[in-house]
Design a protein around this motif. Structure first.
Motif, PDB file in Angstrom:
ATOM      1  N   PRO A   1      -8.793  57.561  96.825  1.00  0.00           N
ATOM      2  CA  PRO A   1      -8.213  58.891  97.169  1.00  0.00           C
ATOM      3  C   PRO A   1      -9.605  60.040  96.754  1.00  0.00           C
ATOM      4  O   PRO A   1      -9.277  61.335  97.142  1.00  0.00           O
ATOM      5  N   ALA A   2      -9.770  59.510  95.711  1.00  0.00           N
ATOM      6  CA  ALA A   2     -10.727  60.761  95.109  1.00  0.00           C
ATOM      7  C   ALA A   2     -11.922  61.775  95.460  1.00  0.00           C
ATOM      8  O   ALA A   2     -12.638  62.434  96.205  1.00  0.00           O
ATOM      9  N   ALA A   3     -12.208  59.891  96.444  1.00  0.00           N
ATOM     10  CA  ALA A   3     -13.639  60.388  97.936  1.00  0.00           C
ATOM     11  C   ALA A   3     -12.768  60.906  99.268  1.00  0.00           C
ATOM     12  O   ALA A   3     -14.026  61.747  98.419  1.00  0.00           O
ATOM     13  N   GLY A   4     -12.022  61.428  99.194  1.00  0.00           N
ATOM     14  CA  GLY A   4     -11.305  61.616 100.035  1.00  0.00           C
ATOM     15  C   GLY A   4     -11.579  63.209 100.098  1.00  0.00           C
ATOM     16  O   GLY A   4     -11.479  64.015 100.119  1.00  0.00           O
ATOM     17  N   ILE A   5     -11.001  63.027  98.470  1.00  0.00           N
ATOM     18  CA  ILE A   5     -10.637  64.695  98.601  1.00  0.00           C
ATOM     19  C   ILE A   5     -12.231  65.125  97.821  1.00  0.00           C
ATOM     20  O   ILE A   5     -12.435  66.427  97.923  1.00  0.00           O
ATOM     21  N   ALA A   6     -12.904  64.405  97.768  1.00  0.00           N
ATOM     22  CA  ALA A   6     -14.613  64.908  97.508  1.00  0.00           C
ATOM     23  C   ALA A   6     -15.168  65.282  99.374  1.00  0.00           C
ATOM     24  O   ALA A   6     -15.600  66.111  99.343  1.00  0.00           O
ATOM     25  N   LEU A   7     -14.347  64.564  99.603  1.00  0.00           N
ATOM     26  CA  LEU A   7     -14.912  64.555 101.492  1.00  0.00           C
ATOM     27  C   LEU A   7     -14.816  66.037 102.069  1.00  0.00           C
ATOM     28  O   LEU A   7     -15.497  66.558 102.240  1.00  0.00           O
ATOM     29  N   ILE A   8     -12.549  66.382 101.300  1.00  0.00           N
ATOM     30  CA  ILE A   8     -12.742  67.722 101.338  1.00  0.00           C
ATOM     31  C   ILE A   8     -13.140  69.160 101.355  1.00  0.00           C
ATOM     32  O   ILE A   8     -13.675  70.294 101.257  1.00  0.00           O
ATOM     33  N   VAL A   9     -13.931  68.692  99.736  1.00  0.00           N
ATOM     34  CA  VAL A   9     -14.618  69.689  98.890  1.00  0.00           C
ATOM     35  C   VAL A   9     -15.916  69.886  99.623  1.00  0.00           C
ATOM     36  O   VAL A   9     -16.737  71.070  99.316  1.00  0.00           O
TER      37      VAL A   9
ATOM     38  N   LEU B   1     -19.857  70.693  93.455  1.00  0.00           N
ATOM     39  CA  LEU B   1     -18.238  70.937  93.504  1.00  0.00           C
ATOM     40  C   LEU B   1     -17.784  69.509  94.024  1.00  0.00           C
ATOM     41  O   LEU B   1     -16.837  68.628  93.288  1.00  0.00           O
ATOM     42  N   PRO B   2     -18.748  68.953  95.052  1.00  0.00           N
ATOM     43  CA  PRO B   2     -17.811  67.852  95.201  1.00  0.00           C
ATOM     44  C   PRO B   2     -18.568  66.537  94.271  1.00  0.00           C
ATOM     45  O   PRO B   2     -16.857  65.056  94.129  1.00  0.00           O
ATOM     46  N   LEU B   3     -19.450  66.584  93.240  1.00  0.00           N
ATOM     47  CA  LEU B   3     -19.525  65.721  92.553  1.00  0.00           C
ATOM     48  C   LEU B   3     -18.758  66.008  91.572  1.00  0.00           C
ATOM     49  O   LEU B   3     -18.601  64.560  90.907  1.00  0.00           O
TER      50      LEU B   3
END
Length: 372
Positions: free
Chosen positions: A105-113, A277-279
């Motif tokens: 789920p963190a990867a999904g949030i990172a894509l949004i960010v 920010l994604p990182l």
């Protein structure tokens, strides 16, 4: 799969709640600021919600990583407190496996960010600056509201009208107070104009005048009895010519495509910030999973304050490194990546320290039993 869905749902629900609260707090503060500017005539009241919409992506790109960090701490902290994590550990759920499940789920949030940081936020910042440029292009007559004193940005003139027609063509009960400045820019007193009515007149050269009718002009200096009163039938007041500009100077508004390959330190720092920010999402997830581990007897919020301080230190160092990179005090090779490397090491240390500590404690216990 059932455990993964359960953990993801807990994290995402908590993330949504925390992010919504943070967004309301931040947007409320900004809205009050813009509302004050609108009340002073610096902004058009009708564009307030438009401005907030343009600023929303910029807020979200910073709120979502923090929301995820707090979401993991609160969600997993509750599971530890209610001994659900103990049950999962007994079935073979290690910290590494828990981290791997959380990273999805963190990867999904990172894509949004990443979408917000690289695309939506710069577009919103550009539209926001264009709105401000449009506001600067408006004359004081365009922003004048009946029943309210309005000052120019340089403070040299205050204008008031009692009434105004809907087409903003005619005024009634006009009051204008203006500072008289000499060629040396020194204060030469004030001029006060009052008139029964007024109207705007645009000359062929584009200059604008406020034509006042049937009123008085008073000239003098406050505290002195040398005022001069002049009655007039018609009097023209020149409205300042606005500086119309479509230039975008805010670094947040520069399209990401223009930052790639740009050798300027300002552009390099901005590009590294947007990529950071994604990182940031992945590294705070790495830190949050071990920090969420709490003893049920210690309480759910024991590690919350140290974790928040750690996150604040991370973000503060990123901002500081961004400023140092812009000023040439930091090499672009190191840049913001050095800060990420430091907290990556911290996250790995937090992840593997507890198992090592427990293993060492177990060995000491076995040695003591052997001695006994």
């Amino acid at each position: 799969m059932i455990v993964f869905r359960y953990l993801s749902r807990e994290v995402l629900l908590t993330l949504s709640a925390v992010s919504a609260v943070l967004l309301v707090i931040i947007m409320s503060g900004r809205f009050v600021k813009y509302l004050a500017q609108a009340a002073s005539g610096a902004l058009d009241p009708g564009s307030l919600f438009l401005i907030m919409g343009f600023r929303l992506p910029g807020f979200l790109q910073l709120i979502l990583p923090l929301g995820l960090f707090l979401g993991i701490l609160l969600a997993y902290g509750r599971l530890y407190l209610e001994s659900e994590m103990t049950v999962l550990s007994a079935t073979g759920m290690s910290q590494q496996r828990l981290l791997a499940m959380t990273m999805i789920p963190a990867a999904g949030i990172a894509l949004i960010v990443a979408w917000l940081s690289l695309s939506l936020a710069p577009q919103g910042a550009m539209q926001f600056q264009l709105v401000l440029n449009k506001q600067d292009a408006m004359t004081e007559f365009d922003t004048l509201e009946p029943g309210r004193f309005q000052a120019l940005s340089d403070g040299t003139r205050v204008t008031y009208t009692e009434t105004m027609t809907e087409d903003r063509a005619n005024l009634g009960g006009v009051f204008i107070s203006e500072k008289r400045l000499g060629q040396d820019k020194k204060d030469r007193g004030i001029s006060v104009l009052v008139a029964d009515s007024g109207r705007q007149e645009v000359r062929p050269d584009g200059s604008r005048y406020l034509i006042l009718e049937n009123g008085y002009r008073y000239d003098g200096s406050p505290g002195q009895a040398d005022y001069r009163a002049i009655k007039y039938d018609t009097y023209g007041v020149m409205l300042a010519r606005p500086d119309v500009s479509n230039e975008v100077t805010d670094r947040d508004a520069i399209p990401t495509a223009q930052l790639f390959g740009n050798p300027e330190l300002r552009s390099i720092a901005e590009l590294q910030w947007r990529l950071s920010l994604p990182l940031l999402v992945f590294i705070v997830t790495l830190m949050a999973v071990p920090l969420s581990r709490v003893n049920p007897r210690q309480g759910r919020f024991l590690k919350l304050l140290p974790a928040i301080l750690l996150y604040m230190a991370y973000l503060t160092l990123l901002i500081s490194a961004r400023g140092s990179l812009e000023k040439g005090k930091l090499s672009p090779v190191v840049g913001l990546w050095g800060v990420h490397a430091i907290f990556l090491v911290i996250g790995l240390g937090l992840l593997y320290w507890e198992p090592v500590r427990l293993k060492m404690k177990s060995r000491r216990g076995q040695k003591e039993l052997a001695r006994g």
